[in-house]
Design a protein around this motif. Structure first.
Motif, mmCIF file in Angstrom:
data_model
loop_
_atom_site.group_PDB
_atom_site.id
_atom_site.type_symbol
_atom_site.label_atom_id
_atom_site.label_comp_id
_atom_site.label_asym_id
_atom_site.label_seq_id
_atom_site.Cartn_x
_atom_site.Cartn_y
_atom_site.Cartn_z
ATOM 1 N N ARG A 1 0.843 -1.201 0.000
ATOM 2 C CA ARG A 1 0.000 0.000 0.000
ATOM 3 C C ARG A 1 0.881 1.255 0.000
ATOM 4 N NH1 ARG A 1 -2.958 -3.816 3.079
ATOM 5 N NH2 ARG A 1 -5.227 -3.681 2.941
ATOM 6 N N GLU A 2 1.866 1.217 0.876
ATOM 7 C CA GLU A 2 2.736 2.385 0.965
ATOM 8 C C GLU A 2 3.446 2.624 -0.364
ATOM 9 O OE1 GLU A 2 5.332 2.507 4.381
ATOM 10 O OE2 GLU A 2 6.617 3.981 3.377
ATOM 11 N N GLY A 3 3.810 1.529 -1.018
ATOM 12 C CA GLY A 3 4.435 1.653 -2.338
ATOM 13 C C GLY A 3 3.513 2.371 -3.313
ATOM 14 N N GLY A 4 2.230 2.019 -3.255
ATOM 15 C CA GLY A 4 1.264 2.670 -4.147
ATOM 16 C C GLY A 4 1.155 4.158 -3.843
ATOM 17 N N TYR A 5 1.216 4.455 -2.570
ATOM 18 C CA TYR A 5 1.145 5.858 -2.133
ATOM 19 C C TYR A 5 2.321 6.650 -2.705
ATOM 20 C CZ TYR A 5 1.632 9.636 1.375
ATOM 21 O OH TYR A 5 1.791 10.828 2.029
ATOM 22 N N ARG A 6 3.498 6.053 -2.562
ATOM 23 C CA ARG A 6 4.692 6.745 -3.042
ATOM 24 C C ARG A 6 4.692 6.852 -4.572
ATOM 25 N NH1 ARG A 6 8.347 7.587 0.840
ATOM 26 N NH2 ARG A 6 7.923 6.593 2.849
ATOM 27 N N MET A 7 4.300 5.775 -5.199
ATOM 28 C CA MET A 7 4.278 5.773 -6.661
ATOM 29 C C MET A 7 3.313 6.829 -7.175
ATOM 30 S SD MET A 7 3.593 2.501 -9.102
ATOM 31 C CE MET A 7 3.853 1.488 -7.648
ATOM 32 N N ALA A 8 2.181 6.938 -6.511
ATOM 33 C CA ALA A 8 1.190 7.926 -6.937
ATOM 34 C C ALA A 8 1.792 9.327 -6.863
ATOM 35 C CB ALA A 8 -0.064 7.827 -6.071
ATOM 36 N N HIS A 9 2.514 9.583 -5.779
ATOM 37 C CA HIS A 9 3.130 10.911 -5.645
ATOM 38 C C HIS A 9 4.063 11.180 -6.808
ATOM 39 C CE1 HIS A 9 1.451 10.974 -1.628
ATOM 40 N NE2 HIS A 9 1.822 12.242 -1.524
ATOM 41 N N GLU A 10 4.840 10.164 -7.123
ATOM 42 C CA GLU A 10 5.800 10.322 -8.200
ATOM 43 C C GLU A 10 5.088 10.578 -9.530
ATOM 44 O OE1 GLU A 10 9.354 7.404 -9.713
ATOM 45 O OE2 GLU A 10 8.853 7.519 -7.554
ATOM 46 N N HIS A 11 4.152 9.693 -9.840
ATOM 47 C CA HIS A 11 3.481 9.781 -11.141
ATOM 48 C C HIS A 11 2.621 11.022 -11.280
ATOM 49 C CE1 HIS A 11 4.056 5.750 -13.125
ATOM 50 N NE2 HIS A 11 4.759 5.671 -12.004
ATOM 51 N N LEU A 12 2.088 11.480 -10.168
ATOM 52 C CA LEU A 12 1.182 12.622 -10.249
ATOM 53 C C LEU A 12 1.919 13.929 -9.990
ATOM 54 C CD1 LEU A 12 -1.790 10.988 -8.328
ATOM 55 C CD2 LEU A 12 -1.510 11.204 -10.805
ATOM 56 N N GLY A 13 3.225 13.805 -9.810
ATOM 57 C CA GLY A 13 4.028 15.013 -9.615
ATOM 58 C C GLY A 13 3.764 15.736 -8.306
ATOM 59 N N LEU A 14 3.453 14.933 -7.273
ATOM 60 C CA LEU A 14 3.217 15.534 -5.964
ATOM 61 C C LEU A 14 4.484 15.461 -5.130
ATOM 62 C CD1 LEU A 14 -0.165 14.174 -4.568
ATOM 63 C CD2 LEU A 14 0.325 16.396 -5.603
ATOM 64 N N ALA A 15 4.732 16.500 -4.385
ATOM 65 C CA ALA A 15 5.864 16.441 -3.460
ATOM 66 C C ALA A 15 5.486 15.535 -2.303
ATOM 67 C CB ALA A 15 6.176 17.841 -2.950
ATOM 68 N N LEU A 16 6.430 14.716 -1.861
ATOM 69 C CA LEU A 16 6.129 13.827 -0.753
ATOM 70 C C LEU A 16 6.935 14.255 0.461
ATOM 71 C CD1 LEU A 16 5.771 9.999 -1.008
ATOM 72 C CD2 LEU A 16 6.659 11.129 1.014
ATOM 73 N N ASP A 17 6.224 14.652 1.466
ATOM 74 C CA ASP A 17 6.874 15.097 2.692
ATOM 75 C C ASP A 17 6.904 13.920 3.666
ATOM 76 O OD1 ASP A 17 7.539 16.105 5.140
ATOM 77 O OD2 ASP A 17 6.351 17.933 4.900
ATOM 78 N N GLU A 18 8.110 13.434 3.976
ATOM 79 C CA GLU A 18 8.214 12.236 4.817
ATOM 80 C C GLU A 18 7.596 12.426 6.199
ATOM 81 O OE1 GLU A 18 8.931 9.291 3.980
ATOM 82 O OE2 GLU A 18 9.804 9.623 1.998
ATOM 83 N N ARG A 19 7.488 13.668 6.626
ATOM 84 C CA ARG A 19 6.878 13.892 7.942
ATOM 85 C C ARG A 19 5.386 13.552 7.937
ATOM 86 N NH1 ARG A 19 8.914 19.889 8.359
ATOM 87 N NH2 ARG A 19 8.181 19.579 6.240
ATOM 88 N N ARG A 20 4.874 13.379 6.748
ATOM 89 C CA ARG A 20 3.453 13.039 6.660
ATOM 90 C C ARG A 20 3.209 11.523 6.574
ATOM 91 N NH1 ARG A 20 2.642 18.081 3.653
ATOM 92 N NH2 ARG A 20 2.891 17.009 1.655
ATOM 93 N N VAL A 21 4.302 10.778 6.593
ATOM 94 C CA VAL A 21 4.159 9.318 6.619
ATOM 95 C C VAL A 21 4.444 8.843 8.034
ATOM 96 C CG1 VAL A 21 5.022 7.135 5.714
ATOM 97 C CG2 VAL A 21 4.881 9.143 4.219
#
Lengths: 345, 345
Positions: free
Chosen positions: B209-229
């Motif tokens: 699931r977490e992989g999907g979350y990260r992949m989505a950020h990448e593919h959708l061009g969203l910044a991923l803030d690790e403090r939110r995980v």
DNA sequence: CTGAAAGCGCTTACAG
DNA sequence: CTGAAAGCGCTTACAG
């Protein structure tokens, strides 16, 4: 490729002993009379580990004649794994107790595919033989098959009383007693004229209920009018049938089966009648959850889970060598509900 | 007493043929190359009937090497026969398909009793060997055991992806894809800052699931803030944790597990917050029916029944001699629910 | 077309 | 204390 699994002989050779010793070590028969030197035991164990030996349970079964597997066979058309199924709680009880007794559980699902009625025998061959013993159940346990199983000496327990001359083991439900109690309750609410609505098919559990009904009349000194005992298909029940019963003086009606009760309430509604206002109603056995119209029905609770547990216990005792039939009869809990009213004098 | 069951030799003697002939007749191998005169066949059949012969399935298993039994082993602490159990629908699917494939179903209930974690091996011995092949499942399928099963050449299928270097067969759930879809949905509702609430234990399905979350950020061009995980135990989740996420700019939160979501809503209520008013919420997998507070949650549906069916199908193919690992990944259905709101610009 | 034999992999008396 | 052998009840090459 994957080289075949090592067998006992391989271990024996590796450890420089005979296969028999390996078997003894394996089964821990190393303390009794037959003593094997500790070094030998250790050597054998080391060889087993080294070769990755694991005994073949099938071969072991053949040699010993048992395998700690208990079978479950159902005469129901569908396996009771659907949780809405009447027998589902029985299955859960069976499973829990089989675990507690340290057996594995074999569900005979294959048999279902074979035409006509479900049968323990496929092409004349007992399908249960793979298990040390089995539990059979279903609305219509076939008396002839059960008799044959008994004659063959196969260990089994039936859930539900079976009418046969053979001394078979079973766990029964006291439908007669529970029905008696319902009639008593109705009488306690001043009813004297109680109609009995039965299913057209007179399977054992239904006849037991009817027996309770008749016995109650006898014991409570009630006259029993045979015109008030009706066997009817819920599909064909008409409002006129209900009317006839009421016109005949019945003030209360007991139904063998929840579908009869549902049908009865339906046709009652057509005439603007309802329970307990216009007649009292009791159901002889717990309705399924889905039957909303029966949610508050006066009835009794069948101890399904406990039945499953008890069946396994009896079977375990049979397998432990108990001679003669083992029988338990479990009673039901009365549920007062709200469909019975005290009859105005 | 009950004289012991007749064996093949007895039939052979009675019919005046060799045991081999009886075996051939029994198995209907009477048409191929090996032809047996019709009279002989009839004579043998008559003898079988007369003596009431029925073949011993155990002996047959030993000789042929199979018995048309499929095993089911679970790493869950409790057998999933309780209908509220997450895996219950999987079991129903397994059962239905095992029936369809004409196998019997062996539930390994014994193993449960052995200390510590559940294990396929009891005292180092593979408990599944009685069945031709087995299905193993549970929240935490033990990678080492599965590897060992594979190395032994035992036929099995795992439900749930297992992380091992061995080419094992399994049916997986596309948690990554389903999570991706959830994130996409949130983004479609103008969320850009989506927090991830995970369980402390990072089992495979969670990491997927977490992989999907990260992949989505990448593919959708969203910044991923690790403090939110965040990985957090539902028991210890505090209102402050939620506050911190929201203060950090999160407008939506996805939860790996229904208990996390329930806990989140609970602490939200303490602060007078709720979804979707104050934050949007999605659950990464269907909540159990009992979780009322999640009844309308945005989530996805795990095809549990289909997973069970597919596992049996793969296993059947393996047993039919298919070489190499067989793998299926089933996708989940998105459920829009009512806990996600479009973010005001 | 049929019989005699070996083999499946164990366990369990039975001798030594 | 250990070994050699028979037996559990089938199936399946292998000879004839």
């Amino acid at each position: 490729m994957a080289k075949r699994r090592p067998r006992q002989v391989d271990v024996a050779k590796h450890a420089g002993v005979s296969p028999a010793i390996v078997s003894l070590v394996l089964n821990g028969k190393t303390d009794d009379k037959i003593r094997i030197s500790p070094q030998t035991v250790e050597r054998v164990k080391a060889s087993m580990r080294e070769l990755g030996y694991m005994p073949n349970p099938i071969a072991r079964s053949l040699a010993t004649g048992h395998n700690r597997i208990l079978g479950v066979f159902t005469y129901e058309s569908v396996f009771p794994l659907q949780s809405e199924n009447f027998y589902f709680p029985v299955l859960v009880g069976i499973e829990d107790e089989i675990e507690a007794q340290d057996y594995d559980l074999l569900l005979f699902t294959r048999s279902r595919r074979y035409a006509g009625r479900r049968s323990v025998y496929r092409d004349g061959v007992n399908q249960l033989l793979m298990a040390d013993g089995s539990i059979v159940f279903g609305r219509d346990v076939a008396a002839d098959e059960v008799a044959r199983l008994h004659d063959e000496g196969y260990p089994f327990v039936s859930i539900g009383r079976v009418e046969t001359d053979r001394p078979i083991s079973y766990v029964a439900t006291d439908y007669a007693g529970a029905t008696f109690e319902v009639i008593e309750y109705l009488v306690g609410h001043a009813h004297r004229s109680i109609a009995y609505l039965g299913a057209p098919d007179r399977s054992v559990s239904y006849r037991d209920r009817e027996g309770g009904y008749r016995m109650a009349h006898e014991h409570l000194g009630l006259a029993l009018d045979e015109r008030r005992v009706r066997y009817v298909d819920p599909e064909t029940l008409r409002a006129d049938d209900l009317q006839a019963l009421l016109d005949g003086g019945a003030t209360a009606i007991v139904c063998e089966h929840h579908r009869l009760a549902v049908a009865l309430l339906r046709v009652a509604r057509e005439r603007g009648l309802s329970a307990p206002r216009d007649f009292s109603l009791a159901l002889l056995g717990e309705p399924p959850r889905a039957a909303d119209s029966l949610a508050n029905c006066t009835t009794f609770r069948i101890p399904l889970y406990a039945i499953g547990v008890e069946a396994v216990r009896l079977l375990a005792r049979v397998l432990d060598g108990h001679e003669g039939p083992l029988r338990s009869t479990l009673s039901c809990d009365f549920v007062s509900g709200h469909t019975v009213a005290t009859l105005a004098p």
